[in-house]
Design a protein around this motif. Structure first.
Motif, PDB file in Angstrom:
ATOM      1  N   ASP A   1       7.871  -5.974  77.926  1.00 26.04           N
ATOM      2  CA  ASP A   1       6.509  -5.453  77.823  1.00 26.04           C
ATOM      3  C   ASP A   1       5.915  -5.158  79.195  1.00 26.04           C
ATOM      4  N   GLU A   2       6.738  -5.240  80.245  1.00 28.84           N
ATOM      5  CA  GLU A   2       6.279  -4.985  81.602  1.00 28.84           C
ATOM      6  C   GLU A   2       6.622  -3.548  82.004  1.00 28.84           C
ATOM      7  N   PRO A   3       5.641  -2.729  82.310  1.00 29.61           N
ATOM      8  CA  PRO A   3       5.935  -1.346  82.713  1.00 29.61           C
ATOM      9  C   PRO A   3       6.839  -1.253  83.934  1.00 29.61           C
ATOM     10  N   THR A   4       6.759  -2.219  84.853  1.00 25.18           N
ATOM     11  CA  THR A   4       7.592  -2.164  86.055  1.00 25.18           C
ATOM     12  C   THR A   4       9.076  -2.269  85.713  1.00 25.18           C
ATOM     13  N   VAL A   5       9.427  -3.050  84.677  1.00 24.97           N
ATOM     14  CA  VAL A   5      10.834  -3.193  84.282  1.00 24.97           C
ATOM     15  C   VAL A   5      11.375  -1.853  83.781  1.00 24.97           C
ATOM     16  N   LEU A   6      10.594  -1.153  82.971  1.00 29.40           N
ATOM     17  CA  LEU A   6      11.029   0.146  82.459  1.00 29.40           C
ATOM     18  C   LEU A   6      11.109   1.181  83.571  1.00 29.40           C
ATOM     19  N   GLN A   7      10.153   1.147  84.502  1.00 26.50           N
ATOM     20  CA  GLN A   7      10.174   2.081  85.618  1.00 26.50           C
ATOM     21  C   GLN A   7      11.384   1.839  86.507  1.00 26.50           C
ATOM     22  N   ASN A   8      11.754   0.584  86.722  1.00 25.28           N
ATOM     23  CA  ASN A   8      12.940   0.262  87.525  1.00 25.28           C
ATOM     24  C   ASN A   8      14.201   0.799  86.860  1.00 25.28           C
ATOM     25  N   TYR A   9      14.275   0.716  85.543  1.00 26.91           N
ATOM     26  CA  TYR A   9      15.450   1.247  84.844  1.00 26.91           C
ATOM     27  C   TYR A   9      15.576   2.752  85.094  1.00 26.91           C
ATOM     28  N   LEU A  10      14.480   3.480  84.958  1.00 24.40           N
ATOM     29  CA  LEU A  10      14.531   4.929  85.157  1.00 24.40           C
ATOM     30  C   LEU A  10      14.907   5.292  86.588  1.00 24.40           C
ATOM     31  N   SER A  11      14.477   4.479  87.552  1.00 27.36           N
ATOM     32  CA  SER A  11      14.775   4.759  88.958  1.00 27.36           C
ATOM     33  C   SER A  11      16.219   4.432  89.313  1.00 27.36           C
ATOM     34  N   GLU A  12      16.740   3.348  88.746  1.00 24.44           N
ATOM     35  CA  GLU A  12      18.068   2.861  89.126  1.00 24.44           C
ATOM     36  C   GLU A  12      19.193   3.489  88.305  1.00 24.44           C
ATOM     37  N   HIS A  13      18.848   4.157  87.208  1.00 27.34           N
ATOM     38  CA  HIS A  13      19.893   4.755  86.364  1.00 27.34           C
ATOM     39  C   HIS A  13      19.560   6.225  86.063  1.00 27.34           C
ATOM     40  N   PRO A  14      19.568   7.050  87.095  1.00 24.71           N
ATOM     41  CA  PRO A  14      19.247   8.476  86.865  1.00 24.71           C
ATOM     42  C   PRO A  14      20.305   9.183  86.032  1.00 24.71           C
TER      43      PRO A  14
ATOM     44  N   VAL B   1      13.290   4.901  76.855  1.00 22.62           N
ATOM     45  CA  VAL B   1      12.584   4.085  77.851  1.00 22.62           C
ATOM     46  C   VAL B   1      11.317   4.791  78.319  1.00 22.62           C
ATOM     47  N   SER B   2      11.391   6.103  78.515  1.00 27.60           N
ATOM     48  CA  SER B   2      10.203   6.846  78.958  1.00 27.60           C
ATOM     49  C   SER B   2       9.095   6.787  77.915  1.00 27.60           C
ATOM     50  N   ALA B   3       9.466   6.936  76.630  1.00 26.44           N
ATOM     51  CA  ALA B   3       8.455   6.878  75.575  1.00 26.44           C
ATOM     52  C   ALA B   3       7.811   5.498  75.509  1.00 26.44           C
ATOM     53  N   ARG B   4       8.631   4.457  75.637  1.00 30.46           N
ATOM     54  CA  ARG B   4       8.072   3.103  75.611  1.00 30.46           C
ATOM     55  C   ARG B   4       7.178   2.857  76.821  1.00 30.46           C
ATOM     56  N   LEU B   5       7.581   3.394  77.968  1.00 34.38           N
ATOM     57  CA  LEU B   5       6.770   3.233  79.176  1.00 34.38           C
ATOM     58  C   LEU B   5       5.402   3.882  78.988  1.00 34.38           C
ATOM     59  N   LYS B   6       5.363   5.071  78.380  1.00 36.16           N
ATOM     60  CA  LYS B   6       4.079   5.737  78.142  1.00 36.16           C
ATOM     61  C   LYS B   6       3.196   4.909  77.226  1.00 36.16           C
ATOM     62  N   ARG B   7       3.797   4.338  76.171  1.00 35.78           N
ATOM     63  CA  ARG B   7       3.003   3.516  75.246  1.00 35.78           C
ATOM     64  C   ARG B   7       2.447   2.283  75.950  1.00 35.78           C
ATOM     65  N   LEU B   8       3.280   1.660  76.788  1.00 36.25           N
ATOM     66  CA  LEU B   8       2.819   0.466  77.488  1.00 36.25           C
ATOM     67  C   LEU B   8       1.703   0.791  78.473  1.00 36.25           C
ATOM     68  N   VAL B   9       1.843   1.925  79.148  1.00 36.23           N
ATOM     69  CA  VAL B   9       0.798   2.312  80.109  1.00 36.23           C
ATOM     70  C   VAL B   9      -0.505   2.582  79.376  1.00 36.23           C
ATOM     71  N   ALA B  10      -0.410   3.288  78.230  1.00 39.07           N
ATOM     72  CA  ALA B  10      -1.625   3.572  77.450  1.00 39.07           C
ATOM     73  C   ALA B  10      -2.237   2.282  76.930  1.00 39.07           C
ATOM     74  N   ALA B  11      -1.379   1.373  76.452  1.00 39.08           N
ATOM     75  CA  ALA B  11      -1.885   0.096  75.949  1.00 39.08           C
ATOM     76  C   ALA B  11      -2.522  -0.716  77.070  1.00 39.08           C
ATOM     77  N   ASP B  12      -1.936  -0.614  78.258  1.00 38.34           N
ATOM     78  CA  ASP B  12      -2.492  -1.354  79.385  1.00 38.34           C
ATOM     79  C   ASP B  12      -3.872  -0.819  79.757  1.00 38.34           C
TER      80      ASP B  12
END
Length: 450
Positions: free
Chosen positions: A204-217, A227-238
């Motif tokens: 549920d941490e946006p930083t974990v999802l962002q790290n995945y996108l950065s480290e696994h292009p 992961v991108s869709a979940r990141l957007k939902r978490l950011v909106a929820a935050d």
């Protein structure tokens, strides 16, 4: 000097560590038989040709021992020249030069290969003299160098082939290892990406999802899209959570339960719900305690059946259900009973009618009226010999009520005495008057003599 290997017969330098053909040790391990001149390994007990056993080092290079006998000197094998006419071979020899001037003249054997690869070897048992022809020595050295070069060429060729084969094997091995490494690295990267993907989806941490996108292009598109869709939902929820926190802070800082209730209606799943409900409970209890009446506590119980102060509200209600009668209520109830008795004392129908309800229970009889009370007064109290009667109320009076509602019935018990003056004397009787008063009028009255 060039000699034959005593093991395999191939030409080799006597200073070579080992024979390049068979690998037997050469330098320091060769003995020349002083009897027949055969070369053999010093590890052998005797000459394999004549079976002569050496007692001294035959190649010491000295002439004349201490006993005056002639010792064998170094045997020199010189190159052979073919006579141009008869094809015979001649031998060129030379004397030994003084020490320091000879150029490694103390060589034991020199061999000259023939045109048809047959070898002709001539052993010479003599020393090179000081005035020897330098051309002979130079020729011998040239032949030796040529033989050494010729002996080294097959070894070098063989070494080159071996080196090439070794390099080829090493290259193939490296290619196989690189392939296996790449395969393993690819599997490892795939496994690492899969683990990171599972971790990102469960976080549920946006930083974990962002790290995945950065480290696994290069991750699969489906993984990155999820992961991108979940990141957007978490950011909106935050962001929504931050807005909710601001609204909560504003509601909690105020003194309005309505604002808190609106917050819960807007954010029913807020993690601060219990905190807000507890705040509302405290505020409602404070209002009920300030009023301190039955309705206030009943209202609190209706909204907070299991509230923080529920038991305390029950205790308050028990106390209030005794329905303590106010002084005004006591005065009103006693006044109605007193007016009835005074009307009977004075035979005043108006007072009696003003003290009772239009319909009442009188001495246990329901539906009575003021006329029924006057008839009782005439028939039972004022008999022929009675001159006067006089009702008097005693104390203390016990007055209660069933509820705190406005206009509730008041129940009264009060002691009283009745003085009767007759023609023949006076009499006094004691009674307990029980009455019910509602709205300042008696709805029920009875007295019992005691």
């Amino acid at each position: 000097m060039i000699i034959k290997c005593p093991e395999c017969g191939h030409q080799v330098s006597d200073k070579a560590p080992v024979c390049p053909s068979c690998g037997v040790e050469i330098a320091g391990h060769i003995v020349r038989c002083s009897h027949c001149g055969e070369l053999y390994l010093k590890e052998e007990p005797s000459c394999p040709n004549c079976h002569h056993t050496e007692t001294e080092n035959p190649s010491a290079g000295k002439r004349g021992g201490t006993d005056g006998t002639k010792e064998a000197g170094p045997i020199v094998v010189l190159p052979m020249e073919e006579h141009p006419a008869d094809g015979k071979e001649t031998v060129r020899t030379g004397a030994q030069k003084p020490a320091g001037e000879r150029k490694e003249a103390a060589r034991d054997t020199v061999r000259t290969p023939s045109a048809d690869a047959d070898e002709a070897t001539v052993d010479a048992d003599f020393l090179m003299e000081d005035d020897a022809d330098e051309d002979v020595i130079a020729a011998a050295e040239a032949v030796q160098e040529a033989d050494e070069a010729g002996a080294e060429k097959p070894a070098q060729k063989h070494g080159h082939v071996s080196l090439a084969v070794s390099l080829l094997i090493a290259a193939i091995t490296a290619a196989v290892l690189l392939f296996l490494y790449n395969q393993g690295a690819g599997v490892s990267r795939a496994n690492g990406e899969q683990e990171a993907y599972a971790l990102a989806l469960s976080s549920d941490e946006p930083t974990v999802l962002q790290n995945y996108l950065s480290e696994h292009p290069a991750a699969p598109k489906t993984h990155r899209d999820s992961v991108s869709a979940r990141l957007k939902r978490l950011v909106a929820a935050d962001r929504s959570l931050q807005t909710a926190d601001r609204e909560l802070a504003a509601a909690m800082s105020g003194n309005s339960t309505e604002e808190l209730k609106r917050f819960l209606a807007k954010y029913p799943a807020s993690k601060h719900r219990k905190e807000v409900e507890a705040r509302i409970d405290e505020m409602d209890w404070a209002q009920a305690a300030a009023k301190d009446d039955e309705n206030a506590y009943l209202g609190y119980k209706a909204q907070h059946a299991d509230g923080i102060h529920s038991r305390e509200a029950d205790e308050k209600l028990k106390r209030l259900l005794v329905h303590t009668v106010s002084d005004d209520e006591k005065s009103s109830a006693l006044g109605a009973v007193r007016q009835l008795l005074q009307g009977m004392n004075s035979k005043s129908s108006d007072k009696i009618a003003g003290a009772v309800a239009p319909s009442l229970s009188f001495l246990g009889a329901g539906g009575a009226t003021a006329k029924d009370i006057r008839r009782y007064m005439t028939d039972r109290l004022y008999q022929a010999d009675v001159k006067t009667i006089n009702w008097r109320l005693g104390s203390p009076a016990e007055i209660t009520k069933d509820s705190n509602d406005e206009g509730a019935e008041l129940r009264l018990k009060v002691p009283a005495t009745l003085d009767i003056e007759r023609k023949g004397g006076r009499s006094r009787r004691s009674y307990v008057i029980s009455a019910v008063v509602k709205g300042g009028r008696i709805t029920s009255v009875n007295w019992n003599q005691i």
